[in-house]
Design a protein around this motif. Structure first.
Motif, PDB file in Angstrom:
ATOM      1  N   ASN A 119      58.378 -68.783 -47.136  1.00 34.82           N
ATOM      2  CA  ASN A 119      57.718 -67.567 -46.647  1.00 34.82           C
ATOM      3  C   ASN A 119      56.376 -67.898 -46.053  1.00 34.82           C
ATOM      4  O   ASN A 119      55.488 -68.341 -46.768  1.00 34.82           O
ATOM      5  CB  ASN A 119      57.505 -66.591 -47.794  1.00 34.82           C
ATOM      6  N   LEU A 120      56.214 -67.621 -44.800  1.00 35.50           N
ATOM      7  CA  LEU A 120      54.947 -67.943 -44.148  1.00 35.50           C
ATOM      8  C   LEU A 120      54.056 -66.711 -44.080  1.00 35.50           C
ATOM      9  O   LEU A 120      54.547 -65.596 -43.930  1.00 35.50           O
ATOM     10  CB  LEU A 120      55.220 -68.477 -42.748  1.00 35.50           C
ATOM     11  N   LYS A 121      52.763 -66.955 -44.198  1.00 39.02           N
ATOM     12  CA  LYS A 121      51.793 -65.861 -44.066  1.00 39.02           C
ATOM     13  C   LYS A 121      51.203 -65.898 -42.662  1.00 39.02           C
ATOM     14  O   LYS A 121      50.770 -66.949 -42.203  1.00 39.02           O
ATOM     15  CB  LYS A 121      50.676 -66.024 -45.105  1.00 39.02           C
ATOM     16  N   VAL A 122      51.222 -64.759 -42.014  1.00 40.49           N
ATOM     17  CA  VAL A 122      50.596 -64.643 -40.697  1.00 40.49           C
ATOM     18  C   VAL A 122      49.808 -63.337 -40.656  1.00 40.49           C
ATOM     19  O   VAL A 122      50.099 -62.430 -41.433  1.00 40.49           O
ATOM     20  CB  VAL A 122      51.647 -64.636 -39.552  1.00 40.49           C
ATOM     21  N   PRO A 123      48.823 -63.244 -39.759  1.00 41.24           N
ATOM     22  CA  PRO A 123      48.074 -61.987 -39.640  1.00 41.24           C
ATOM     23  C   PRO A 123      49.007 -60.868 -39.201  1.00 41.24           C
ATOM     24  O   PRO A 123      50.078 -61.113 -38.643  1.00 41.24           O
ATOM     25  CB  PRO A 123      47.051 -62.286 -38.545  1.00 41.24           C
ATOM     26  N   GLU A 124      48.526 -59.635 -39.429  1.00 39.46           N
ATOM     27  CA  GLU A 124      49.311 -58.436 -39.118  1.00 39.46           C
ATOM     28  C   GLU A 124      49.749 -58.336 -37.658  1.00 39.46           C
ATOM     29  O   GLU A 124      50.764 -57.735 -37.353  1.00 39.46           O
ATOM     30  CB  GLU A 124      48.475 -57.196 -39.445  1.00 39.46           C
ATOM     31  N   ASP A 125      48.957 -58.895 -36.776  1.00 34.74           N
ATOM     32  CA  ASP A 125      49.270 -58.714 -35.355  1.00 34.74           C
ATOM     33  C   ASP A 125      50.186 -59.799 -34.801  1.00 34.74           C
ATOM     34  O   ASP A 125      50.418 -59.870 -33.593  1.00 34.74           O
ATOM     35  CB  ASP A 125      47.981 -58.626 -34.531  1.00 34.74           C
ATOM     36  N   VAL A 126      50.722 -60.624 -35.679  1.00 36.04           N
ATOM     37  CA  VAL A 126      51.651 -61.668 -35.241  1.00 36.04           C
ATOM     38  C   VAL A 126      53.061 -61.312 -35.711  1.00 36.04           C
ATOM     39  O   VAL A 126      53.256 -60.953 -36.868  1.00 36.04           O
ATOM     40  CB  VAL A 126      51.241 -63.046 -35.811  1.00 36.04           C
ATOM     41  N   PHE A 127      54.026 -61.378 -34.809  1.00 37.86           N
ATOM     42  CA  PHE A 127      55.412 -61.129 -35.181  1.00 37.86           C
ATOM     43  C   PHE A 127      56.027 -62.415 -35.707  1.00 37.86           C
ATOM     44  O   PHE A 127      56.026 -63.425 -35.014  1.00 37.86           O
ATOM     45  CB  PHE A 127      56.229 -60.658 -33.969  1.00 37.86           C
ATOM     46  N   LEU A 128      56.519 -62.342 -36.930  1.00 38.83           N
ATOM     47  CA  LEU A 128      57.169 -63.513 -37.517  1.00 38.83           C
ATOM     48  C   LEU A 128      58.577 -63.132 -37.929  1.00 38.83           C
ATOM     49  O   LEU A 128      58.777 -62.141 -38.619  1.00 38.83           O
ATOM     50  CB  LEU A 128      56.388 -63.989 -38.750  1.00 38.83           C
ATOM     51  N   ARG A 129      59.550 -63.907 -37.513  1.00 36.78           N
ATOM     52  CA  ARG A 129      60.924 -63.682 -37.939  1.00 36.78           C
ATOM     53  C   ARG A 129      61.432 -64.967 -38.571  1.00 36.78           C
ATOM     54  O   ARG A 129      61.066 -66.061 -38.148  1.00 36.78           O
ATOM     55  CB  ARG A 129      61.826 -63.315 -36.751  1.00 36.78           C
ATOM     56  N   ASN A 130      62.275 -64.812 -39.559  1.00 39.28           N
ATOM     57  CA  ASN A 130      62.813 -65.978 -40.248  1.00 39.28           C
ATOM     58  C   ASN A 130      64.292 -66.136 -40.004  1.00 39.28           C
ATOM     59  O   ASN A 130      65.045 -65.162 -39.998  1.00 39.28           O
ATOM     60  CB  ASN A 130      62.569 -65.845 -41.754  1.00 39.28           C
ATOM     61  N   GLU A 131      64.685 -67.365 -39.788  1.00 39.58           N
ATOM     62  CA  GLU A 131      66.099 -67.681 -39.633  1.00 39.58           C
ATOM     63  C   GLU A 131      66.457 -68.511 -40.858  1.00 39.58           C
ATOM     64  O   GLU A 131      66.036 -69.655 -40.991  1.00 39.58           O
ATOM     65  CB  GLU A 131      66.269 -68.489 -38.347  1.00 39.58           C
ATOM     66  N   ASN A 132      67.180 -67.897 -41.756  1.00 35.09           N
ATOM     67  CA  ASN A 132      67.503 -68.560 -43.016  1.00 35.09           C
ATOM     68  C   ASN A 132      68.980 -68.919 -43.016  1.00 35.09           C
ATOM     69  O   ASN A 132      69.837 -68.095 -43.301  1.00 35.09           O
ATOM     70  CB  ASN A 132      67.171 -67.614 -44.167  1.00 35.09           C
ATOM     71  N   MET A 133      69.274 -70.157 -42.693  1.00 35.68           N
ATOM     72  CA  MET A 133      70.666 -70.530 -42.485  1.00 35.68           C
ATOM     73  C   MET A 133      71.481 -70.604 -43.771  1.00 35.68           C
ATOM     74  O   MET A 133      72.708 -70.597 -43.718  1.00 35.68           O
ATOM     75  CB  MET A 133      70.737 -71.849 -41.727  1.00 35.68           C
ATOM     76  N   SER A 134      70.813 -70.648 -44.919  1.00 41.22           N
ATOM     77  CA  SER A 134      71.566 -70.675 -46.177  1.00 41.22           C
ATOM     78  C   SER A 134      72.016 -69.285 -46.608  1.00 41.22           C
ATOM     79  O   SER A 134      72.952 -69.138 -47.384  1.00 41.22           O
ATOM     80  CB  SER A 134      70.713 -71.248 -47.310  1.00 41.22           C
ATOM     81  N   MET A 135      71.302 -68.269 -46.118  1.00 36.52           N
ATOM     82  CA  MET A 135      71.511 -66.927 -46.636  1.00 36.52           C
ATOM     83  C   MET A 135      72.945 -66.440 -46.496  1.00 36.52           C
ATOM     84  O   MET A 135      73.520 -65.887 -47.432  1.00 36.52           O
ATOM     85  CB  MET A 135      70.579 -65.986 -45.905  1.00 36.52           C
ATOM     86  N   GLU A 136      73.529 -66.654 -45.337  1.00 39.86           N
ATOM     87  CA  GLU A 136      74.881 -66.167 -45.123  1.00 39.86           C
ATOM     88  C   GLU A 136      75.899 -66.980 -45.925  1.00 39.86           C
ATOM     89  O   GLU A 136      76.907 -66.443 -46.391  1.00 39.86           O
ATOM     90  CB  GLU A 136      75.235 -66.173 -43.641  1.00 39.86           C
ATOM     91  N   LEU A 137      75.597 -68.253 -46.090  1.00 40.43           N
ATOM     92  CA  LEU A 137      76.466 -69.091 -46.907  1.00 40.43           C
ATOM     93  C   LEU A 137      76.401 -68.620 -48.365  1.00 40.43           C
ATOM     94  O   LEU A 137      77.421 -68.534 -49.054  1.00 40.43           O
ATOM     95  CB  LEU A 137      76.012 -70.550 -46.788  1.00 40.43           C
ATOM     96  N   GLU A 138      75.212 -68.255 -48.790  1.00 42.25           N
ATOM     97  CA  GLU A 138      75.060 -67.732 -50.145  1.00 42.25           C
ATOM     98  C   GLU A 138      75.770 -66.396 -50.292  1.00 42.25           C
ATOM     99  O   GLU A 138      76.325 -66.087 -51.347  1.00 42.25           O
ATOM    100  CB  GLU A 138      73.570 -67.593 -50.502  1.00 42.25           C
ATOM    101  N   TYR A 139      75.772 -65.604 -49.233  1.00 39.77           N
ATOM    102  CA  TYR A 139      76.486 -64.344 -49.302  1.00 39.77           C
ATOM    103  C   TYR A 139      77.977 -64.603 -49.484  1.00 39.77           C
ATOM    104  O   TYR A 139      78.658 -63.933 -50.269  1.00 39.77           O
ATOM    105  CB  TYR A 139      76.258 -63.491 -48.049  1.00 39.77           C
TER     106      TYR A 139
END
Lengths: 220, 220
Positions: B184-204
DNA sequence: GAATGTGAAGGTTTTCACAGCA
DNA sequence: TGCTGTGAAAACCTTCACATTC
């Protein structure tokens, strides 16, 4: 392990958040943290404490009032729920651009997803060695999947051929498929299919830049 | 292009579905299909027709009653909404396992996401050529990002260093970041951050196999 | 007749708020 | 006192149903 199938349907988002909690708890465990509150979990995942507690409460009462949740124990329980307390036999189909990256992706192994077989249809790739695994001919797909008791198949082939491949995978009796090809695949009702669309988040960013640029970001 | 900021907030799911519609419309366009109904779009994406119409209606009236939506025109409009009607300058940080795959990922280019710069901190990689791009030293990150007017940064570095990298990226004035590092990365409010978590779907999938195996699959 | 566009209804998910327990 | 676990409320998202238009 979990027998809540009758209670209330557990949402997809809850499961995805369990993945996040699991990852975070692994970090906390390494830091030798003994307990953690829903407040802290929430802050680190940018959620609300109530959300965290609700998510966990679907599966049982893991915490202690006044204290919080025991880190190792909670990690173990979530691992059980997600099926990460065991090893999974995975086959990868397509060892091109994306496929090659997946073979070396450490997170998969760490979570018990072991790539046992790799398939391709390219004669130049068949027989070559990827991280100790010899690439097999896609022609033997069904036979090999069955003989090696593969449980999950990852598809990383071009969009044009993905449906043919997935049809064969289904014929081999596979019930769980992760698809990286940018196409909608049809599978029977009793097969779990999940899609990993790597452009989607990039498109969300582009949407955000074009439309929501009022000086405020959005995370997930 | 879209000025609905005052109307109603557009949900993340709607944007993700727009991505799906866009992809599907590209296929239909290639098949020289002139019009398409919400019913057909819905069937091919496993959604309801009402959902499709609602999604589109947030952005305007693109269809013709009794007829459906004009394929090319709708594709163009969704492209505009998603910001795919222009080129984006993208920088990639980290050319390891995942990073290398992203450099060659055709879908990105096709949608206007052009990787212009690649950074790494590994001396063996710096100076090497990936698909025509010479890997730059991460030391020059801020300067290079600014000089090349990079708009989106993709992070594909190990989890342990991702926060340091992202801090520098933010310092360089970047407002959109796609993160592949499992952290989980911290960025200021005015920065758009999206995460691509390739394990998540495998875990699902693993969750589904362990818990929901009542003979019924689930897609998304 | 066919299919959109959209308020209203229905359903699901999140948040609130507080009882209950360590 | 601090924090969980959870019904109830609020917010959000999806589906319905139909007036409207071609």
């Amino acid at each position: 392990m979990i027998s809540e199938s009758s209670k209330r349907r557990i949402s997809e988002s809850t499961i995805h958040r369990l993945s996040l909690y699991y990852r975070l708890l692994s970090v906390l465990e390494k830091e030798s943290k003994e307990t953690v509150s829903s407040k802290e979990l929430a802050e680190r995942e940018k959620l609300t404490p109530a959300q965290v507690r609700k998510d966990l409460s679907f599966f049982g009462s893991f915490g202690t009032r006044g204290l919080g949740y025991p880190v190792s124990e909670l990690k173990r329980r979530i691992g059980e729920i997600l099926g990460l307390d065991r090893q999974w036999s995975v086959a990868l189909i397509g060892v091109g651009n994306i496929g090659s990256a997946l073979v070396g992706y450490k997170e998969f192994q760490r979570q018990g997803f072991n790539i046992k077989l790799i398939f391709d249809n390219d004669q130049r790739k068949i027989g070559s060695n990827h991280k100790g695994i010899v690439v097999a001919d896609i022609k033997n797909l069904e036979k090999e999947l069955r003989e090696n008791k593969i449980e999950i198949v990852v598809i990383a082939v071009p969009a044009t051929v993905a449906q043919y491949i997935v049809d064969d995978v289904v014929k081999a009796g596979i019930k769980a498929i992760l698809n990286f090809a940018p196409v909608n695949l049809k599978v029977p009702e009793d097969v779990f299919l999940r899609n990993e669309n790597m452009s989607m988040e990039l498109e969300y960013l582009s949407f955000a830049l074009v439309n929501l640029f009022n000086g405020r970001g959005t995370n997930r």
